[in-house]
Design a protein around this motif. Sequence first.
Motif, PDB file in Angstrom:
ATOM      1  N   GLY B  25      -7.217  18.141  56.587  1.00 40.42           N
ATOM      2  CA  GLY B  25      -7.968  17.559  55.184  1.00 40.42           C
ATOM      3  C   GLY B  25      -7.375  16.379  54.970  1.00 40.42           C
ATOM      4  N   PHE B  26      -6.091  16.230  54.529  1.00 40.03           N
ATOM      5  CA  PHE B  26      -5.584  14.944  53.969  1.00 40.03           C
ATOM      6  C   PHE B  26      -5.681  13.866  54.944  1.00 40.03           C
ATOM      7  N   ASP B  27      -5.419  13.882  56.458  1.00 37.17           N
ATOM      8  CA  ASP B  27      -5.609  12.911  57.164  1.00 37.17           C
ATOM      9  C   ASP B  27      -7.156  12.700  57.476  1.00 37.17           C
ATOM     10  N   LEU B  28      -8.116  13.256  57.454  1.00 38.28           N
ATOM     11  CA  LEU B  28      -9.350  13.224  57.677  1.00 38.28           C
ATOM     12  C   LEU B  28      -9.861  12.392  55.891  1.00 38.28           C
ATOM     13  N   GLY B  29      -9.326  12.951  54.907  1.00 40.88           N
ATOM     14  CA  GLY B  29      -9.452  12.321  53.786  1.00 40.88           C
ATOM     15  C   GLY B  29      -8.966  10.665  53.594  1.00 40.88           C
ATOM     16  N   VAL B  30      -7.957  10.491  54.137  1.00 45.18           N
ATOM     17  CA  VAL B  30      -7.549   9.114  54.316  1.00 45.18           C
ATOM     18  C   VAL B  30      -8.616   8.390  55.077  1.00 45.18           C
ATOM     19  N   GLY B  31      -9.101   8.845  55.998  1.00 48.86           N
ATOM     20  CA  GLY B  31     -10.112   8.060  56.646  1.00 48.86           C
ATOM     21  C   GLY B  31     -11.401   7.975  55.872  1.00 48.86           C
ATOM     22  N   ILE B  32     -11.757   9.081  55.282  1.00 48.84           N
ATOM     23  CA  ILE B  32     -13.031   9.019  54.349  1.00 48.84           C
ATOM     24  C   ILE B  32     -12.895   7.883  53.331  1.00 48.84           C
ATOM     25  N   LEU B  33     -11.519   7.618  52.699  1.00 50.61           N
ATOM     26  CA  LEU B  33     -11.011   6.528  51.773  1.00 50.61           C
ATOM     27  C   LEU B  33     -11.091   5.086  52.204  1.00 50.61           C
ATOM     28  N   PHE B  34     -11.044   4.932  53.657  1.00 48.52           N
ATOM     29  CA  PHE B  34     -10.831   3.788  54.264  1.00 48.52           C
ATOM     30  C   PHE B  34     -11.913   2.763  53.888  1.00 48.52           C
ATOM     31  N   PRO B  35     -13.242   2.973  53.508  1.00 48.96           N
ATOM     32  CA  PRO B  35     -14.111   1.950  53.270  1.00 48.96           C
ATOM     33  C   PRO B  35     -13.987   1.569  51.647  1.00 48.96           C
ATOM     34  N   PHE B  36     -13.050   2.130  50.946  1.00 49.78           N
ATOM     35  CA  PHE B  36     -12.836   1.607  49.544  1.00 49.78           C
ATOM     36  C   PHE B  36     -11.723   0.668  49.404  1.00 49.78           C
ATOM     37  N   THR B  37     -11.019   0.202  50.551  1.00 48.08           N
ATOM     38  CA  THR B  37     -10.380  -0.894  50.471  1.00 48.08           C
ATOM     39  C   THR B  37     -10.836  -1.923  51.846  1.00 48.08           C
ATOM     40  N   ARG B  38     -10.987  -3.191  51.365  1.00 44.32           N
ATOM     41  CA  ARG B  38     -11.163  -3.984  52.479  1.00 44.32           C
ATOM     42  C   ARG B  38     -10.061  -4.857  53.153  1.00 44.32           C
ATOM     43  N   ASP B  39      -8.969  -4.636  52.494  1.00 47.36           N
ATOM     44  CA  ASP B  39      -7.413  -5.348  52.750  1.00 47.36           C
ATOM     45  C   ASP B  39      -7.114  -4.817  54.159  1.00 47.36           C
ATOM     46  N   GLU B  40      -7.015  -5.453  55.220  1.00 46.21           N
ATOM     47  CA  GLU B  40      -6.409  -5.072  56.648  1.00 46.21           C
ATOM     48  C   GLU B  40      -5.107  -4.431  56.399  1.00 46.21           C
ATOM     49  N   ARG B  41      -4.457  -4.985  55.590  1.00 48.73           N
ATOM     50  CA  ARG B  41      -2.990  -4.692  55.463  1.00 48.73           C
ATOM     51  C   ARG B  41      -2.763  -3.112  54.831  1.00 48.73           C
ATOM     52  N   GLU B  42      -3.640  -2.837  53.939  1.00 48.82           N
ATOM     53  CA  GLU B  42      -3.870  -1.524  53.253  1.00 48.82           C
ATOM     54  C   GLU B  42      -4.286  -0.893  54.151  1.00 48.82           C
ATOM     55  N   ARG B  43      -5.355  -0.928  54.974  1.00 47.04           N
ATOM     56  CA  ARG B  43      -5.834  -0.026  55.789  1.00 47.04           C
ATOM     57  C   ARG B  43      -4.910   0.252  56.829  1.00 47.04           C
ATOM     58  N   ASP B  44      -3.929  -0.589  57.268  1.00 47.60           N
ATOM     59  CA  ASP B  44      -2.947  -0.418  58.320  1.00 47.60           C
ATOM     60  C   ASP B  44      -1.869   0.617  57.461  1.00 47.60           C
ATOM     61  N   SER B 112     -12.698  -4.305  63.877  1.00 43.91           N
ATOM     62  CA  SER B 112     -13.707  -3.527  62.687  1.00 43.91           C
ATOM     63  C   SER B 112     -14.667  -2.427  63.371  1.00 43.91           C
ATOM     64  N   LEU B 113     -15.144  -2.347  64.311  1.00 40.87           N
ATOM     65  CA  LEU B 113     -15.801  -1.422  64.904  1.00 40.87           C
ATOM     66  C   LEU B 113     -14.864   0.086  64.999  1.00 40.87           C
ATOM     67  N   TRP B 114     -13.691  -0.250  65.157  1.00 43.41           N
ATOM     68  CA  TRP B 114     -12.794   1.166  65.001  1.00 43.41           C
ATOM     69  C   TRP B 114     -12.305   1.376  63.656  1.00 43.41           C
ATOM     70  N   ASP B 115     -12.447   0.418  62.647  1.00 47.17           N
ATOM     71  CA  ASP B 115     -12.520   0.863  61.276  1.00 47.17           C
ATOM     72  C   ASP B 115     -13.808   1.856  61.082  1.00 47.17           C
ATOM     73  N   ILE B 116     -14.652   1.327  61.538  1.00 46.84           N
ATOM     74  CA  ILE B 116     -15.850   2.048  61.149  1.00 46.84           C
ATOM     75  C   ILE B 116     -15.820   3.322  61.827  1.00 46.84           C
ATOM     76  N   ALA B 117     -15.457   3.568  63.115  1.00 50.68           N
ATOM     77  CA  ALA B 117     -15.305   4.622  63.671  1.00 50.68           C
ATOM     78  C   ALA B 117     -14.221   5.626  63.008  1.00 50.68           C
ATOM     79  N   PHE B 118     -13.278   5.286  62.469  1.00 50.98           N
ATOM     80  CA  PHE B 118     -12.293   6.069  61.939  1.00 50.98           C
ATOM     81  C   PHE B 118     -12.958   6.585  60.476  1.00 50.98           C
ATOM     82  N   ALA B 119     -13.531   5.743  59.684  1.00 48.33           N
ATOM     83  CA  ALA B 119     -13.817   6.229  58.522  1.00 48.33           C
ATOM     84  C   ALA B 119     -15.320   7.089  58.768  1.00 48.33           C
TER      85      ALA B 119
END
Lengths: 465, 334
Positions: B25-44, B112-119
């Motif tokens: 749940g928490f790791d899927l949740g982190v994925g769900i929250l991915f779109p809420f930041t656009r900063d690559e470093r934060e996503r990393d 960027s495609l894998w950001d979308i795949a992850f989220a």
Amino acid sequence: MDLDPVLLARIQFAFTISFHIIFPAFTIGLSAWIATLLGLSLWKRDPFYRDLAGFWTKIFAVSFAMGVVSGIVLTYQFGTNWSRFSLAVGNVVGPLIGYEVLTAFFLEASFLGIMLFGRDRVSPGLHFASAVIVAIGTVISAFWILSANSWMQFPTGHEIRDGIAYPVDWMQVIFSPTFPWRFAHMVIAAYITTGFVVLAVGARWWLRGKHVREAETMLRMALGILVVLTPLQLVVGDFHGLNTLEHQPAKIAGLEAHWENHGGSVPLVAFAIPDETAETNRFELAIPYLGSLILTHDLYGQIPGLKEFPRENRPPVLPIFVSFRVMVGIGLLMILLAVIGSVRWARGRLFQPGVVMRVFAMTWPLGFVAVLAGWITTEMGRQPWVVTGFLRTADAMSPIGATQILVSLVLFVLVYAAIFVSGGYYINRLLEKGPVPRGPDHDPRPLRPMSAAHDAGRVALHAGE
Amino acid sequence: MEANLPAIWAALIGVSVVLYVIMDGFDLGVGILFPFTRDERERDQMMNSVAPFWDGNETWLVLGGGGLWVAFPAAYAIIMPALYVPIIVMLLALIFRGVAFEFRWAAKPDHSLWDIAFAGGSAVAAFAQGVVLGGLLNGITVENGAFAGGPFDWFSPFAIACGLGLVAGYALLGATWLNMRVSGDLEVRARRWAKTLLLVVLGFVLIVSVWTPLQYERIAARWFTWPNILYLSPVPVLTALLAAAVWTTLEKERPFAPFAGSVGLFVLSFFGLAVSQFPYLVPDQLTVFDAAAAPESQMFLLVGTLALLPVILGYTIFVYWTFRGRVRPGEGYH
């Protein structure tokens, strides 16, 4: 829509499991290879091996991820597409899968985290231990899944009441008669598969004059293991064949396209186009005595012909006749390659440009093709049964319509194709780039340029502690 | 002992499902929250905060599914075909987000495609799991011990609500996890996300809690008859108290308490569902006793489970301990 749901479900299973098996076949050997390199780096106190292990760990990570996600699909597919199978054999096969999860999956998945990310968090000894545990975990996993498969090939240790199998003797269930050879055959196949990948990558780098020390190490280590394992696999495969003849004679008759005995000895059909309707082979090219010799270790040994089995109990002949020959042919080629390489090595002529090195560079797919051909042979050879003598494949399906299966099959094909192409592309890109030395021991220097400033700050902070 | 085996297995599978829901749940949740930041470093940072754990977490899903097959083959053989569509969707989504963990790094700088795949994969997997839950609660058409309904029987507003609820719930776990595991601006925003999500989750919990007893007399009877109502009244009270605790500890910027509180909310919700459903595996059709595997099979795996589960939990804790603390920027093997 007038499609056969059983056929579609079989295609779906064949497709998803073929896709899946590629990755375990690779990662079983790869984890052992990485553990070996980490062990060498500890023993020889040479960061060269650690860096090489680090490089292969990246390849491992990409492959393992694909193996995990495609494996979860299979666990659920038993229920979605093959619910009658699940119900009929759940009592017997279910616990074997359960033990696979408990003894292998958790072990692999948890220590994988340390293996991939723990290099700076745990001691080198513990890091090495994690790699060893992952390598052992992959073999334990193979143990259970092959145990389950072997039981389906030739079930023992159970009784059947009202169409449901019940366990009677767990030792007989787990160690059913075809299991030991099948297990040995598959694990050796996995190590050989990885061996040829390592050999091919080494040759590729060497020919380009890149990473030469790494390339030579890889070529030597790969050849060293291949020259032992490829002939051993021939012996193990032979015993596996004898074992199959004893327990699944229809499969042997099918994969040899042997329709009937004519007295005397059984020839080996080297080439033919089996015709199942006419119950004969067209364009047959057979070698006298060889069939008897290989299959029974006796010049005049007889094996049951296909005509001795009712038509409805025969496996499809053409596909397994071909796939078996593909597997054996590749196996023999592998032995040849390993021996040529070793002879050149012994004469000090291994590291020379030329045909041999160029051929080595192309050998990476051999193991994968052989593994797939072998699985096609054994799984199609079990048909028409899903559990030999007990449950027919056609009776094992879920009560669902063809449309659902067709749609999900199309989706799986599209998604897997996308994943496979991307994964292959990234692995190839990693291989092109090769290992990047990481510098002196445990220097926590940044791995990506972008984070350099950030890391410098952290190092400064730590220094001030 | 033999008579209790089905109940023991139901409890064990329940524990696996709870552990799965919390951990994946928490790791899927982190994925769900991915779109809420656009900063690559934060996503990393977000991805690195869960990267060492996701595979182990997802293994609980295999144990849950595998355990259901082993212990209750008759239920497995009904539930899986009935919920075919959402299960296949979940599996496909899990494929995308699972490989994204590796592919995203391998693809850099064109990731960027894998950001979308992850989220996308995380959100769709969570939604599909909620739909599976909702579809199961809604009931399944069974004839002669086999699924006898259509491919879209699971579709209902209730199932969709469960799906959305689970997306919000996982995102709450993810946000409180990030609050504990990352630093800087992202940590501050994670707390803001968590507060909003807490309210949304409470809304969904309320909907399900009102909806199910209204729709099913059996569930209403279980909760609102004497003396059950006395024993069960702490459940909603505790839920309210925990929610308040999550809110205030978020205000106080505590690292661990909001996550622990969110886990508590999940455990209570699951307990509530279990109370409503037990002993049914397929509501109104199949109980844990009807669906049980042969006792010798249940026993054989139970021995191994009881011996191995502590070991598994032990090394799982060890892995979490190894990667404790806030994510170091730039950390990873990539």
